[in-house]
Motif scaffolding. Structure first.
Motif, PDB file in Angstrom:
ATOM      1  N   GLU A 142     -39.441   4.085  -3.444  1.00 51.92           N
ATOM      2  CA  GLU A 142     -38.030   4.217  -3.814  1.00 51.92           C
ATOM      3  C   GLU A 142     -37.627   5.578  -4.364  1.00 51.92           C
ATOM      4  N   ALA A 143     -38.558   6.441  -4.681  1.00 51.67           N
ATOM      5  CA  ALA A 143     -38.229   7.711  -5.329  1.00 51.67           C
ATOM      6  C   ALA A 143     -37.461   8.647  -4.400  1.00 51.67           C
ATOM      7  N   PRO A 144     -36.621   9.512  -4.960  1.00 45.78           N
ATOM      8  CA  PRO A 144     -35.947  10.520  -4.138  1.00 45.78           C
ATOM      9  C   PRO A 144     -36.967  11.342  -3.347  1.00 45.78           C
ATOM     10  N   ARG A 145     -36.666  11.567  -2.076  1.00 43.38           N
ATOM     11  CA  ARG A 145     -37.554  12.282  -1.154  1.00 43.38           C
ATOM     12  C   ARG A 145     -38.888  11.560  -0.963  1.00 43.38           C
ATOM     13  N   GLY A 146     -38.887  10.256  -1.234  1.00 45.13           N
ATOM     14  CA  GLY A 146     -40.077   9.441  -1.027  1.00 45.13           C
ATOM     15  C   GLY A 146     -40.096   8.809   0.353  1.00 45.13           C
ATOM     16  N   PHE A 147     -40.820   7.710   0.467  1.00 40.71           N
ATOM     17  CA  PHE A 147     -41.013   7.055   1.764  1.00 40.71           C
ATOM     18  C   PHE A 147     -39.688   6.640   2.399  1.00 40.71           C
ATOM     19  N   CYS A 148     -38.868   5.920   1.670  1.00 39.98           N
ATOM     20  CA  CYS A 148     -37.623   5.413   2.252  1.00 39.98           C
ATOM     21  C   CYS A 148     -36.623   6.525   2.537  1.00 39.98           C
ATOM     22  N   ASP A 149     -36.452   7.448   1.607  1.00 38.34           N
ATOM     23  CA  ASP A 149     -35.543   8.568   1.849  1.00 38.34           C
ATOM     24  C   ASP A 149     -35.961   9.355   3.085  1.00 38.34           C
ATOM     25  N   THR A 150     -37.245   9.562   3.229  1.00 34.87           N
ATOM     26  CA  THR A 150     -37.745  10.383   4.327  1.00 34.87           C
ATOM     27  C   THR A 150     -37.584   9.706   5.676  1.00 34.87           C
ATOM     28  N   PHE A 151     -37.978   8.449   5.760  1.00 28.37           N
ATOM     29  CA  PHE A 151     -37.968   7.784   7.064  1.00 28.37           C
ATOM     30  C   PHE A 151     -36.612   7.166   7.426  1.00 28.37           C
ATOM     31  N   PHE A 152     -35.850   6.720   6.443  1.00 34.30           N
ATOM     32  CA  PHE A 152     -34.596   6.019   6.726  1.00 34.30           C
ATOM     33  C   PHE A 152     -33.354   6.814   6.356  1.00 34.30           C
ATOM     34  N   GLY A 153     -33.512   7.809   5.512  1.00 38.48           N
ATOM     35  CA  GLY A 153     -32.382   8.590   5.045  1.00 38.48           C
ATOM     36  C   GLY A 153     -32.001   8.199   3.626  1.00 38.48           C
ATOM     37  N   PRO A 154     -31.533   9.170   2.833  1.00 34.88           N
ATOM     38  CA  PRO A 154     -31.153   8.882   1.441  1.00 34.88           C
ATOM     39  C   PRO A 154     -30.041   7.849   1.347  1.00 34.88           C
ATOM     40  N   ALA A 155     -30.132   7.013   0.333  1.00 34.98           N
ATOM     41  CA  ALA A 155     -29.102   6.020   0.010  1.00 34.98           C
ATOM     42  C   ALA A 155     -28.800   5.064   1.161  1.00 34.98           C
ATOM     43  N   THR A 156     -29.830   4.701   1.910  1.00 35.03           N
ATOM     44  CA  THR A 156     -29.623   3.782   3.039  1.00 35.03           C
ATOM     45  C   THR A 156     -30.310   2.432   2.845  1.00 35.03           C
ATOM     46  N   CYS A 157     -31.147   2.294   1.800  1.00 33.64           N
ATOM     47  CA  CYS A 157     -31.944   1.080   1.624  1.00 33.64           C
ATOM     48  C   CYS A 157     -31.451   0.253   0.441  1.00 33.64           C
ATOM     49  N   ASP A 158     -31.638  -1.038   0.531  1.00 35.09           N
ATOM     50  CA  ASP A 158     -31.288  -1.940  -0.564  1.00 35.09           C
ATOM     51  C   ASP A 158     -32.570  -2.276  -1.327  1.00 35.09           C
ATOM     52  N   TYR A 159     -32.821  -1.527  -2.397  1.00 35.37           N
ATOM     53  CA  TYR A 159     -34.072  -1.679  -3.130  1.00 35.37           C
ATOM     54  C   TYR A 159     -34.152  -2.986  -3.910  1.00 35.37           C
ATOM     55  N   GLU A 160     -33.018  -3.471  -4.373  1.00 26.01           N
ATOM     56  CA  GLU A 160     -33.032  -4.748  -5.096  1.00 26.01           C
ATOM     57  C   GLU A 160     -33.513  -5.869  -4.188  1.00 26.01           C
ATOM     58  N   LYS A 161     -33.021  -5.896  -2.963  1.00 22.85           N
ATOM     59  CA  LYS A 161     -33.423  -6.949  -2.031  1.00 22.85           C
ATOM     60  C   LYS A 161     -34.881  -6.814  -1.602  1.00 22.85           C
ATOM     61  N   MET A 162     -35.394  -5.597  -1.623  1.00 25.62           N
ATOM     62  CA  MET A 162     -36.799  -5.399  -1.243  1.00 25.62           C
ATOM     63  C   MET A 162     -37.753  -6.155  -2.156  1.00 25.62           C
ATOM     64  N   ILE A 163     -37.333  -6.365  -3.392  1.00 26.83           N
ATOM     65  CA  ILE A 163     -38.251  -6.989  -4.359  1.00 26.83           C
ATOM     66  C   ILE A 163     -37.769  -8.362  -4.819  1.00 26.83           C
ATOM     67  N   THR A 164     -36.747  -8.877  -4.166  1.00 31.85           N
ATOM     68  CA  THR A 164     -36.220 -10.192  -4.528  1.00 31.85           C
ATOM     69  C   THR A 164     -36.760 -11.255  -3.568  1.00 31.85           C
ATOM     70  N   GLY A 165     -37.279 -12.334  -4.129  1.00 25.93           N
ATOM     71  CA  GLY A 165     -37.718 -13.458  -3.302  1.00 25.93           C
ATOM     72  C   GLY A 165     -38.984 -13.212  -2.523  1.00 25.93           C
TER      73      GLY A 165
END
Length: 455
Positions: free
Chosen positions: A233-256
Motif C-alpha cells: 500500500e505504500a506510495p510508489r509501492g507494489f500497487c502504485d507501480t503496477f496499477f497506478g496511484p490512487a486506483t486501489c481500494d485498500y480497505e476492501k483488500m483487508i476486509t472479509g
C-alpha cells in the motif's frame, strides 16, 4: 492524501495466524483438484522444446540437489526447481485460470513454489493445502480491489504469482509476520512480466520466474533480509507501480479475508482445452456445431466468428505458423475444432500448424469485428456455412471449465491421466490421484513428489 490502512501488515498476520481447521472442506477439496490438474499439465510439458531448453539452463550452474523437477530425475536447488516446475506447469497453457478478476494462472506458480520448497523442508500435506489456500486468498483480494493490470501492459500471472508464491512459501516455513512482510517486499521488487509475450516461450518463463522469485524472497527473509514493510500500500509501492496511484481500494483488500475463501466462491476455472482461455467460447461453439450437425470439413465453405474490437486486436492472427501462436489465435482454434472435432496437446505443435490441411482450414475462418459485443467478449457467435449454402450458428456463453460451468471430478481425473501417461506409469498415476485426494493425511510431501518421478 489519506494514509492507507496497513494492508501488508494485515495480510502478513492473516498468513501467520490462520489455523488450518478454519479452512472450509470445500476450499480444501477444490485445492486438491487444482493441484492435481497442475501436476498433470506439468508432466505433459516435460518433452516440450521450452522444457528442454529450461532443463539445460537449470543444470548449468550446479548447486545442491534439494528439490525435484517433476517428470524427470533432475534435482536442483529449491529456487531453481521452483523455476523449472513453474515453467512446466504453464508450458502448455493448459493450467487453471481466473475467470473474474485477472489474476491469470495462479496454481502453476503457487504449486511450483510450495511443493518444491515443501519437498526440501519436509512439509506435510496440511501445510501444502493451507499454503495454497492462503496464497490464493491474498492475491485474489488484491486483484479484486485493483484495476486490471493487463491494461497497463503487464502479464497478470507473474505479477500476482510472485506475491502468491511468497505467501505460500512463507506459510510453509511458518514465518512470523515481520519476516512475511519482508518476503512480500522482496518478492514485489522481483515481480513483473510483459503481456505482449503471449504466444512465445517467455509466457511460461513468467510463471517459472514468479515461482522462483517467491521462494527466493522467503528464503532471504527467513535469514533476516529486510525490505519495505508496507510494500503493498505504500506510495510508489507494489500497487502504485503496477496499477497506478490512487486506483486501489485498500480497505476492501483487508476486509472479509477468508469469508468465504475465494476457492469456495467464486472459485478458479479449470481448462478443458489446451489453449488460452479467451478462445474457449469460440472453441465450445465450434465443437458444438461440429458434433450437433455432424459437419464434415470437406463440406465447409467458410466459418465466421464474431468478437469485439479489443479481442480482435489481441487474438486474431492472420498467419499462424507455430503451435504456440495457435494457442492464442481464435481463428486457428476454431479452424481446428471444425477440422478435427477436438483440441488436443498435439493440436498446438509446429508440425500441426504447418500441415497443409490445417492452413487450408485456417483460410476458411473469417473473424468479424462486432462492436455490439461488449468487451472482453462474454459470448461468442460462430457460424459455419456449407458448400451447398446451408448455415448453422451457435453462440457459446459460459465456457466449459468456468466456475459457473465446471468440469466434473471425473473429467478432471481423466484429464490428469491423459496428461500423465506419457511420463509416469499407470500405477504411479493411480497412486498420485489417491495421495492428492487424501492430501491432509500425508505426513511429508516427499511421498507425493516421489510419485512424479518416472520409474
Amino acid at each position: 492524501m489519506a494514509t492507507p490502512p496497513p494492508v501488508t501488515d494485515t495480510l502478513a498476520r492473516f498468513v501467520a495466524e490462520t489455523d488450518y481447521l478454519s479452512i472450509s472442506e470445500r476450499a480444501l477439496a477444490n485445492t486438491e483438484m487444482h493441484i492435481l490438474d497442475t501436476l498433470g499439465v506439468a508432466l505433459a510439458a516435460v518433452s516440450t522444446p521450452v522444457a528442454t531448453i529450461a532443463f539445460d539452463y537449470c543444470t548449468r550452474p550446479g548447486g545442491a540437489s534439494e528439490a525435484s523437477v517433476w517428470g524427470t530425475h533432475l534435482k536442483l536447488p529449491v529456487p531453481m526447481a521452483a523455476f523449472a516446475n513453474g515453467l512446466l506447469a504453464h508450458g502448455l497453457d493448459y493450467d487453471d485460470w481466473d475467470a473474474y478478476i485477472h489474476v491469470g494462472h495462479p496454481t502453476s506458480m503457487l504449486t511450483a513454489a510450495a511443493l518444491s520448497l515443501g519437498e526440501f523442508a519436509g512439509s506435510s500435506g496440511k501445510d501444502l493445502l493451507k499454503a495454497y489456500v492462503l496464497a490464493i486468498e491474498i492475491i485474489t483480494k488484491i486483484a479484486a480491489n485493483a484495476p486490471n493490470v493487463q491494461d497497463r501492459g503487464f502479464h497478470s500471472t507473474p505479477v500476482f504469482g510472485s506475491i502468491g508464491a511468497a505467501v505460500a512459501a512463507a506459510s510453509l516455513l511458518k514465518l512470523e509476520p515481520e519476516r512475511i512482510k519482508a518476503a512480500l517486499g522482496i518478492a514485489a521488487s522481483g515481480a513483473g512480466g510483459i503481456h505482449r509475450q503471449q504466444g512465445s516461450m517467455v509466457k511460461p518463463f513468467h510463471a517459472g520466474n514468479a515461482a522462483r522469485n517467491g521462494v527466493e524472497a522467503v528464503l532471504l527473509a527467513q535469514q533476516g533480509f529486510t525490505a519495505d514493510a508496507a510494500i503493498i500500500e505504500a506510495p510508489r509501492g507494489f500497487c502504485d507501480t503496477f496499477f497506478g496511484p490512487a486506483t486501489c481500494d485498500y480497505e476492501k483488500m483487508i476486509t472479509g479475508l477468508g469469508k468465504p475463501y475465494f476457492l469456495e466462491s467464486p472459485g478458479l476455472g479449470l481448462k478443458l482445452h489446451p489453449c488460452s482461455a479467451p478462445q474457449f467460447l469460440a472453441a465450445d461453439a465450434a465443437l458444438h456445431l461440429k458434433r450437433e450437425h455432424n459437419i464434415r470439413f470437406s463440406d465447409v465453405a467458410k466459418i465466421e466468428v464474431s468478437i469485439p474490437p479489443l479481442r480482435y486486436q489481441r487474438h486474431y492472427h492472420p498467419e499462424v505458423k507455430t503451435g504456440l501462436r495457435g494457442k492464442f489465435a481464435i481463428n486457428y482454434v476454431v479452424a481446428l475444432c471444425i477440422l478435427d472435432g477436438e483440441l488436443e496437446i498435439e493440436t498446438f505443435t509446429d508440425a500441426k500448424a504447418n500441415d497443409p490441411q490445417v492452413q487450408q482450414a485456417l483460410s476458411k475462418v473469417h473473424v468479424i469485428v462486432d462492436k455490439t459485443i461488449p468487451e472482453p467478449g462474454p459470448y461468442c457467435p460462430v457460424t459455419v456455412e456449407l458448400t451447398d449454402g446451408t448455415r448453422f450458428a451457435y453462440t457459446a456463453r459460459i465456457a466449459k471449465g468456468h466456475p459457473e460451468n465446471p468440469m466434473t471430478e471425473n473429467e478432471v481425473l481423466d484429464k490428469f491421466r491423459s496428461n500423465a501417461k506419457s511420463v509416469i506409469s499407470e500405477k504411479q498415476s493411480k497412486e498420485l490421484i489417491a495421495t492428492i485426494l487424501k492430501l491432509e493425511t500425508v505426513d511429508n510431501v516427499r511421498a507425493l513428489v516421489n510419485l512424479l518421478i518416472p520409474k
